[in-house]
Design an enzyme around this catalytic site. Structure first.
Site, PDB file in Angstrom:
ATOM      1  N   TYR A 171     111.592  66.608  42.322  1.00  0.00           N
ATOM      2  CA  TYR A 171     111.132  66.983  40.980  1.00  0.00           C
ATOM      3  C   TYR A 171     112.069  66.433  39.914  1.00  0.00           C
ATOM      4  O   TYR A 171     111.627  65.852  38.912  1.00  0.00           O
ATOM      5  CB  TYR A 171     111.058  68.510  40.891  1.00  0.00           C
ATOM      6  CG  TYR A 171     110.518  69.035  39.586  1.00  0.00           C
ATOM      7  CD1 TYR A 171     109.169  68.909  39.268  1.00  0.00           C
ATOM      8  CD2 TYR A 171     111.359  69.682  38.672  1.00  0.00           C
ATOM      9  CE1 TYR A 171     108.669  69.400  38.073  1.00  0.00           C
ATOM     10  CE2 TYR A 171     110.865  70.182  37.483  1.00  0.00           C
ATOM     11  CZ  TYR A 171     109.517  70.038  37.187  1.00  0.00           C
ATOM     12  OH  TYR A 171     109.037  70.530  35.999  1.00  0.00           O
ATOM     13  N   SER A 186      95.145  74.078  32.214  1.00  0.00           N
ATOM     14  CA  SER A 186      95.946  75.297  32.363  1.00  0.00           C
ATOM     15  C   SER A 186      97.366  75.066  31.842  1.00  0.00           C
ATOM     16  O   SER A 186      97.764  73.926  31.578  1.00  0.00           O
ATOM     17  CB  SER A 186      96.002  75.744  33.834  1.00  0.00           C
ATOM     18  OG  SER A 186      96.680  74.780  34.617  1.00  0.00           O
ATOM     19  N   SER A 228     111.617  67.778  31.929  1.00  0.00           N
ATOM     20  CA  SER A 228     112.098  69.107  32.289  1.00  0.00           C
ATOM     21  C   SER A 228     113.607  69.085  32.159  1.00  0.00           C
ATOM     22  O   SER A 228     114.239  68.027  32.274  1.00  0.00           O
ATOM     23  CB  SER A 228     111.703  69.448  33.731  1.00  0.00           C
ATOM     24  OG  SER A 228     112.419  70.581  34.200  1.00  0.00           O
ATOM     25  N   LEU A 279     100.844  74.475  30.151  1.00  0.00           N
ATOM     26  CA  LEU A 279     101.260  73.735  28.964  1.00  0.00           C
ATOM     27  C   LEU A 279     100.120  72.906  28.394  1.00  0.00           C
ATOM     28  O   LEU A 279      99.943  72.820  27.176  1.00  0.00           O
ATOM     29  CB  LEU A 279     102.434  72.806  29.307  1.00  0.00           C
ATOM     30  CG  LEU A 279     103.733  73.449  29.792  1.00  0.00           C
ATOM     31  CD1 LEU A 279     104.757  72.362  30.100  1.00  0.00           C
ATOM     32  CD2 LEU A 279     104.284  74.417  28.755  1.00  0.00           C
ATOM     33  N   VAL A 292      95.326  61.660  37.671  1.00  0.00           N
ATOM     34  CA  VAL A 292      96.213  60.758  36.917  1.00  0.00           C
ATOM     35  C   VAL A 292      96.805  59.658  37.786  1.00  0.00           C
ATOM     36  O   VAL A 292      97.352  58.683  37.252  1.00  0.00           O
ATOM     37  CB  VAL A 292      97.347  61.533  36.207  1.00  0.00           C
ATOM     38  CG1 VAL A 292      96.778  62.470  35.156  1.00  0.00           C
ATOM     39  CG2 VAL A 292      98.222  62.278  37.200  1.00  0.00           C
ATOM     40  N   ASP A 341      91.894  66.721  33.926  1.00  0.00           N
ATOM     41  CA  ASP A 341      92.452  67.520  35.011  1.00  0.00           C
ATOM     42  C   ASP A 341      91.602  67.323  36.258  1.00  0.00           C
ATOM     43  O   ASP A 341      90.553  66.662  36.222  1.00  0.00           O
ATOM     44  CB  ASP A 341      92.509  69.004  34.631  1.00  0.00           C
ATOM     45  CG  ASP A 341      93.778  69.683  35.153  1.00  0.00           C
ATOM     46  OD1 ASP A 341      94.117  69.456  36.333  1.00  0.00           O
ATOM     47  OD2 ASP A 341      94.415  70.421  34.384  1.00  0.00           O
TER      48      ASP A 341
END
Length: 251
Positions: free
Chosen positions: A157, A15, A144, A17, A57, A36
């Protein structure tokens, strides 16, 4: 580096990116293996040239198995790390101190998970025959703009994404002897499924904060930058902000 008749791995490829990137790589002739979680794969679109592999992962053995599968046919040349989560919490909030387990989980998935895929995939790429220019592959990680402009509530994050920025250059230097390039993309506000739950008014407010173009970024634009990095053999050890010149406010 050419994508045609090569293999590629995209983590978080079911899903957002990752899905856009898997599609873009497949359209350029790569055999794409999208990694995934099983629940995400169940809802993923069927795309010609894209095979889904269930793997977490953060699980070394599952990643090893996925890399081995992706390396069975055409030479593995491209790896894109898109898997990640972004819960928010303040260091001190109404419910007390930041959940330490949540902090560790975000870093484990976003940063350690990216490194795990990078390291195990680079081992497989290093075992392939180089092309006529000595190249074996390219790895693209996802950071990011929160790595630079983390907002209130983004301490975990931002930490995880800052770690990805920090490992980009040393990873490129480590893997240079094997003909493997490493770059990172630091997106701004992207129109992914994570934003699907918010109101149009809120989305418009986010878009209004972007200097130009004054809109949200589309996943296809991230995917386009990935293919540009793969194609541009002299891009290495670099983190590229893709944010419309946005600099995030504190909140």
């Amino acid at each position: 580096m050419q994508l045609n008749d090569t293999a590629a791995i995209v983590s978080g490829g079911a899903s957002g990116l990752g899905a856009a990137t898997a599609l873009a790589l497949a359209e350029q002739g790569a055999a794409v293996y999208a990694i995934d979680l099983p629940g995400s794969i169940e809802q993923a679109p069927q795309v010609p040239g894209v095979a889904y592999l269930a793997a977490d992962v953060t699980d070394e053995e599952q990643v090893r198995s996925a890399v081995a599968t992706a390396s069975e046919g055409a030479p593995l040349r491209t790896v894109v790390n898109c898997a990640g989560i972004g819960p928010s919490a303040r260091i001190l909030g109404r419910k007390g101190v930041h959940d330490l387990a949540l902090y560790a989980k975000i870093v484990q998935i976003n940063l350690v998970g990216s490194f795990t895929v990078l390291a195990l995939a680079s081992e497989a790429i290093a075992a392939t025959e180089p092309d006529e220019n000595g190249q074996r592959g390219v790895i693209v990680n996802t950071a990011s703009i929160a790595a630079y402009d983390g907002q209130i509530g983004q301490v975990a994050y931002a930490s995880s994404k800052g770690g990805i920025v920090g490992m980009t250059l040393p990873a490129a230097r480590d893997l240079a002897q094997y003909g493997i390039r490493v770059c990172t993309i630091a997106p701004g506000i992207v129109n992914t499924p994570m934003l699907a739950t918010v109101s149009e008014e809120f989305r418009a407010g986010l878009a209004a904060g972007v200097p130009f173009p004054q809109r949200l970024c589309e996943p296809s634009e991230y995917a386009k930058l990935v293919t540009m990095i793969v194609d541009h053999d002299y891009l290495n050890g670099e983190t590229i902000r893709m944010d419309g010149a946005l600099r995030m406010a504190p909140r």
